[in-house]
Design a protein around this motif. Structure first.
Motif, PDB file in Angstrom:
ATOM      1  N   LEU A 115      -3.712   4.998   0.080  1.00 18.64           N
ATOM      2  CA  LEU A 115      -4.265   5.328   1.443  1.00 18.64           C
ATOM      3  C   LEU A 115      -4.164   7.114   1.352  1.00 18.64           C
ATOM      4  O   LEU A 115      -2.822   7.035   1.525  1.00 18.64           O
ATOM      5  CB  LEU A 115      -4.123   4.595   2.765  1.00 18.64           C
ATOM      6  CG  LEU A 115      -4.667   5.067   4.092  1.00 18.64           C
ATOM      7  CD1 LEU A 115      -6.309   5.182   3.970  1.00 18.64           C
ATOM      8  CD2 LEU A 115      -4.296   4.505   5.262  1.00 18.64           C
ATOM      9  N   LYS A 154      -9.020   0.033  11.627  1.00 22.02           N
ATOM     10  CA  LYS A 154      -9.456   0.227  10.091  1.00 22.02           C
ATOM     11  C   LYS A 154     -10.773   0.750  10.058  1.00 22.02           C
ATOM     12  O   LYS A 154     -11.173   0.993   8.825  1.00 22.02           O
ATOM     13  CB  LYS A 154      -9.447  -1.385   9.610  1.00 22.02           C
ATOM     14  CG  LYS A 154      -8.236  -2.103   9.761  1.00 22.02           C
ATOM     15  CD  LYS A 154      -6.982  -1.405   8.917  1.00 22.02           C
ATOM     16  CE  LYS A 154      -5.522  -2.094   8.981  1.00 22.02           C
ATOM     17  NZ  LYS A 154      -4.433  -1.470   8.381  1.00 22.02           N
ATOM     18  N   SER A 213     -13.357   3.542   1.719  1.00 25.18           N
ATOM     19  CA  SER A 213     -13.175   3.510   0.323  1.00 25.18           C
ATOM     20  C   SER A 213     -13.727   4.449  -0.579  1.00 25.18           C
ATOM     21  O   SER A 213     -15.065   4.736  -0.375  1.00 25.18           O
ATOM     22  CB  SER A 213     -13.687   2.300   0.099  1.00 25.18           C
ATOM     23  OG  SER A 213     -12.853   1.093   0.532  1.00 25.18           O
ATOM     24  N   TRP A 240      -4.025  10.177   3.682  1.00 20.87           N
ATOM     25  CA  TRP A 240      -4.377  10.916   5.179  1.00 20.87           C
ATOM     26  C   TRP A 240      -4.631  12.247   5.075  1.00 20.87           C
ATOM     27  O   TRP A 240      -3.884  13.065   4.760  1.00 20.87           O
ATOM     28  CB  TRP A 240      -2.957  10.475   6.053  1.00 20.87           C
ATOM     29  CG  TRP A 240      -2.504   9.129   6.182  1.00 20.87           C
ATOM     30  CD1 TRP A 240      -2.059   8.243   5.174  1.00 20.87           C
ATOM     31  CD2 TRP A 240      -2.683   8.411   7.303  1.00 20.87           C
ATOM     32  NE1 TRP A 240      -1.981   7.053   5.833  1.00 20.87           N
ATOM     33  CE2 TRP A 240      -2.021   7.102   7.013  1.00 20.87           C
ATOM     34  CE3 TRP A 240      -2.911   8.747   8.753  1.00 20.87           C
ATOM     35  CZ2 TRP A 240      -2.063   6.142   7.988  1.00 20.87           C
ATOM     36  CZ3 TRP A 240      -2.833   7.718   9.430  1.00 20.87           C
ATOM     37  CH2 TRP A 240      -2.448   6.456   9.494  1.00 20.87           C
ATOM     38  N   SER A 269      -8.312   4.880  -0.786  1.00 20.71           N
ATOM     39  CA  SER A 269      -8.876   4.978   0.322  1.00 20.71           C
ATOM     40  C   SER A 269      -8.543   6.286   0.859  1.00 20.71           C
ATOM     41  O   SER A 269      -7.649   6.748   0.527  1.00 20.71           O
ATOM     42  CB  SER A 269      -8.775   3.806   1.336  1.00 20.71           C
ATOM     43  OG  SER A 269      -9.269   2.482   0.693  1.00 20.71           O
ATOM     44  N   HIS A 314       1.129   5.006   0.960  1.00 22.04           N
ATOM     45  CA  HIS A 314       0.261   6.341   1.738  1.00 22.04           C
ATOM     46  C   HIS A 314       0.595   7.539   1.242  1.00 22.04           C
ATOM     47  O   HIS A 314       2.041   7.873   0.963  1.00 22.04           O
ATOM     48  CB  HIS A 314       0.912   6.006   3.104  1.00 22.04           C
ATOM     49  CG  HIS A 314       0.609   4.686   3.776  1.00 22.04           C
ATOM     50  ND1 HIS A 314      -0.599   4.623   4.705  1.00 22.04           N
ATOM     51  CD2 HIS A 314       1.177   3.613   3.500  1.00 22.04           C
ATOM     52  CE1 HIS A 314      -0.651   3.517   4.937  1.00 22.04           C
ATOM     53  NE2 HIS A 314       0.325   2.761   4.440  1.00 22.04           N
ATOM     54  N   MET A 334     -11.257   3.999   7.795  1.00 20.89           N
ATOM     55  CA  MET A 334     -10.565   4.217   6.484  1.00 20.89           C
ATOM     56  C   MET A 334     -11.645   3.909   5.658  1.00 20.89           C
ATOM     57  O   MET A 334     -12.719   3.009   5.818  1.00 20.89           O
ATOM     58  CB  MET A 334      -9.361   3.028   6.222  1.00 20.89           C
ATOM     59  CG  MET A 334      -8.395   3.373   7.088  1.00 20.89           C
ATOM     60  SD  MET A 334      -7.131   2.209   6.806  1.00 20.89           S
ATOM     61  CE  MET A 334      -5.810   2.413   7.977  1.00 20.89           C
ATOM     62  N   ILE A 387      -8.467   8.195   4.875  1.00 18.03           N
ATOM     63  CA  ILE A 387      -8.694   8.488   6.490  1.00 18.03           C
ATOM     64  C   ILE A 387      -8.590   9.807   7.041  1.00 18.03           C
ATOM     65  O   ILE A 387      -7.762  10.753   6.515  1.00 18.03           O
ATOM     66  CB  ILE A 387      -7.710   7.695   7.365  1.00 18.03           C
ATOM     67  CG1 ILE A 387      -7.958   7.884   8.847  1.00 18.03           C
ATOM     68  CG2 ILE A 387      -6.270   7.952   7.050  1.00 18.03           C
ATOM     69  CD1 ILE A 387      -7.253   6.699   9.677  1.00 18.03           C
ATOM     70  N   ARG A 398      -2.822  -0.135  -4.167  1.00 14.31           N
ATOM     71  CA  ARG A 398      -3.750   0.232  -3.050  1.00 14.31           C
ATOM     72  C   ARG A 398      -3.196   1.719  -2.569  1.00 14.31           C
ATOM     73  O   ARG A 398      -1.911   1.483  -2.281  1.00 14.31           O
ATOM     74  CB  ARG A 398      -3.921  -0.848  -2.139  1.00 14.31           C
ATOM     75  CG  ARG A 398      -4.756  -1.968  -2.650  1.00 14.31           C
ATOM     76  CD  ARG A 398      -4.455  -3.154  -1.556  1.00 14.31           C
ATOM     77  NE  ARG A 398      -5.074  -2.745  -0.243  1.00 14.31           N
ATOM     78  CZ  ARG A 398      -4.582  -3.163   0.737  1.00 14.31           C
ATOM     79  NH1 ARG A 398      -3.390  -3.742   1.106  1.00 14.31           N
ATOM     80  NH2 ARG A 398      -4.991  -2.654   1.966  1.00 14.31           N
ATOM     81  N   TYR A 427      -4.008   3.762  12.420  1.00 16.05           N
ATOM     82  CA  TYR A 427      -3.626   2.820  11.287  1.00 16.05           C
ATOM     83  C   TYR A 427      -4.134   1.690  11.624  1.00 16.05           C
ATOM     84  O   TYR A 427      -4.838   0.857  10.733  1.00 16.05           O
ATOM     85  CB  TYR A 427      -2.028   2.804  11.001  1.00 16.05           C
ATOM     86  CG  TYR A 427      -1.942   1.906  10.035  1.00 16.05           C
ATOM     87  CD1 TYR A 427      -2.193   2.334   8.656  1.00 16.05           C
ATOM     88  CD2 TYR A 427      -1.082   0.712   9.930  1.00 16.05           C
ATOM     89  CE1 TYR A 427      -2.011   1.351   7.511  1.00 16.05           C
ATOM     90  CE2 TYR A 427      -0.845  -0.048   9.146  1.00 16.05           C
ATOM     91  CZ  TYR A 427      -1.233   0.304   7.703  1.00 16.05           C
ATOM     92  OH  TYR A 427      -1.028  -0.655   6.823  1.00 16.05           O
ATOM     93  N   MET A 438       1.016  -1.227   0.122  1.00 13.17           N
ATOM     94  CA  MET A 438      -0.103   0.189  -0.083  1.00 13.17           C
ATOM     95  C   MET A 438       0.870   1.239   0.039  1.00 13.17           C
ATOM     96  O   MET A 438       1.863   1.285   0.548  1.00 13.17           O
ATOM     97  CB  MET A 438      -0.792  -0.008   1.283  1.00 13.17           C
ATOM     98  CG  MET A 438      -2.000   1.257   1.317  1.00 13.17           C
ATOM     99  SD  MET A 438      -2.744   1.355   2.779  1.00 13.17           S
ATOM    100  CE  MET A 438      -4.037   0.002   2.505  1.00 13.17           C
TER     101      MET A 438
END
Length: 394
Positions: free
Chosen positions: A92, A159, A164, A94, A120, A3, A162, A122, A90, A156, A1
């Motif tokens: 993520l 989950k 999608s 932030w 995704s 970030h 998070m 967060i 993938r 983190y 993944m």
């Protein structure tokens, strides 16, 4: 993944968190080393827009110790890292509830628009609030860079925070980015759950206000060291604004004769400032333009401060901002110092009869608010914001 984060502080803390968790993702962090609450965004997704932004930032951000040069290098590296992302990756992102990270989110999604990826995000502000804040103790973070490594590890691992991103959401983010990229404003703030553009001088009056406070608290010092003033401003602002931008505005006010200075302007460490006689009378607005057009005061109990807040931007207001008599202010202050006495900080519990104490405090607050209304209406809108701590214990 992979970030994606916005800022060197967040990148460093997250990298440390992954190391301590023995994750193999230390090198899978892409950092946008910029602050998107300041500076032009016009056509930033194009080369010309990127160059124009760099030129604007060159006049704002210090290059002491090569800071600005490093930022430019990091920007070029980030753009290449985004290009190198492969389909199927993938990602993520932030982000947080502030202008900087919300704009960064939309910019990143635009740069990724041709990528077939699993995306995704967060919201660290929301996640932090739900995981760590309680009814009696809370910490409001302005951006993800203020979160410690230990708490980032918890975020983190949690989950459920998070989200999608759907195709429809990605499409909407693209539209919103293109809207920002049509503007040439240089300052943006987070207000009422959204990012809005404001004039570059939005915080000038607040900067002057903090300087007056420092002059009053240290009358023996004719000049204020610049880092102290900038720290005072940043410490009280609820917005995430870079210290370089505040210094940039301070230098502008020096040029306008609002401040006098001694020393060299090569770095904030090398000069000190004081308000000129002209600057002492400088007052564009109290805290925000809405307050200037429509004064709106919320009265609410507070620990050690005047119990006044702007009903528009929630900034703290001081006695001089609310034109009431000394007699009425004394009555308000004597009421305010009773705030929170129904709560035992050592045990995190209510004291005996705490609920009744808070109820009486609110009743007196409502009565005092009516007095303030009579004194200031109709020029000011006045509301009372009651304390509601005890409801969480009953």
């Amino acid at each position: 993944m992979i970030h994606i984060v916005f800022g060197a502080a967040t990148a460093g803390s997250l990298k440390q968190a992954f190391c301590e968790m023995k994750q193999d993702q230390v090198n899978d962090i892409i950092a946008f080393h910029d602050i998107y609450s300041i500076g032009p965004l016009l056509h930033l997704h194009e080369h010309e827009g990127q160059e124009n932004r760099i030129e604007w930032l060159r006049n704002v951000i210090s290059n002491e110790f090569g800071h600005f040069d490093d930022m430019v290098t990091d920007q070029h590296r980030m753009l290449q890292q985004i290009k190198d992302i492969k389909d199927g990756t993938r990602i993520l992102i932030w982000t947080g509830s502030n202008a900087h990270e919300q704009i960064g989110l939309r910019y990143a999604i635009y740069l990724l628009k041709e990528k077939n990826i699993e995306l995704s995000l967060i919201n660290t502000t929301t996640a932090f609030d739900q995981l760590f804040n309680t009814n009696t103790r809370r910490m409001d973070i302005r951006h993800a860079g203020e979160i410690t490594t230990e708490k980032l590890k918890v975020l983190y691992k949690s989950k459920e925070h998070m989200h999608s991103v759907t195709k429809e959401e990605r499409a909407q983010f693209l539209i919103e980015w293109l809207s920002f990229a049509k503007e040439n404003h240089t300052l943006r703030i987070w207000q009422k759950g959204q990012t809005i553009s404001v004039p570059e001088d939005e915080f000038d009056a607040y900067l002057v206000k903090m300087a007056k406070r420092l002059h009053q608290s240290h009358p023996e010092e004719e000049y204020i060291v610049t880092p102290r003033l900038i720290g005072e401003v940043l410490g009280h602002l609820e917005q995430y604004i870079d210290d370089d931008f505040i210094e940039y505005r301070l230098k502008t006010l020096i040029d306008q004769g609002i401040f006098d200075m001694i020393g060299r302007r090569t770095s904030m460490r090398y000069y000190s400032i004081k308000l000129t006689e002209f600057g002492q009378n400088f007052k564009k607005w109290v805290c925000c333009r809405e307050y200037e057009d429509h004064p709106f005061v919320k009265i609410e109990g507070d620990y050690g401060y005047e119990p006044f807040h702007c009903g528009h931007c929630q900034c703290h207001l001081e006695k001089d901002d609310v034109p009431i008599s000394d007699t009425l202010f004394s009555k308000i202050w004597n009421w305010n110092i009773q705030y929170g006495r129904w709560f035992d900080e050592e045990t995190d519990e209510l004291v005996l009869n705490g609920a009744d104490m808070e109820k009486k405090f609110n009743q007196e607050g409502e009565r005092i608010t009516e007095e303030v209304k009579r004194a200031l209406s109709p020029a000011f809108q006045i509301e009372y914001s009651p304390s509601e701590y005890t409801q969480y214990f009953i």
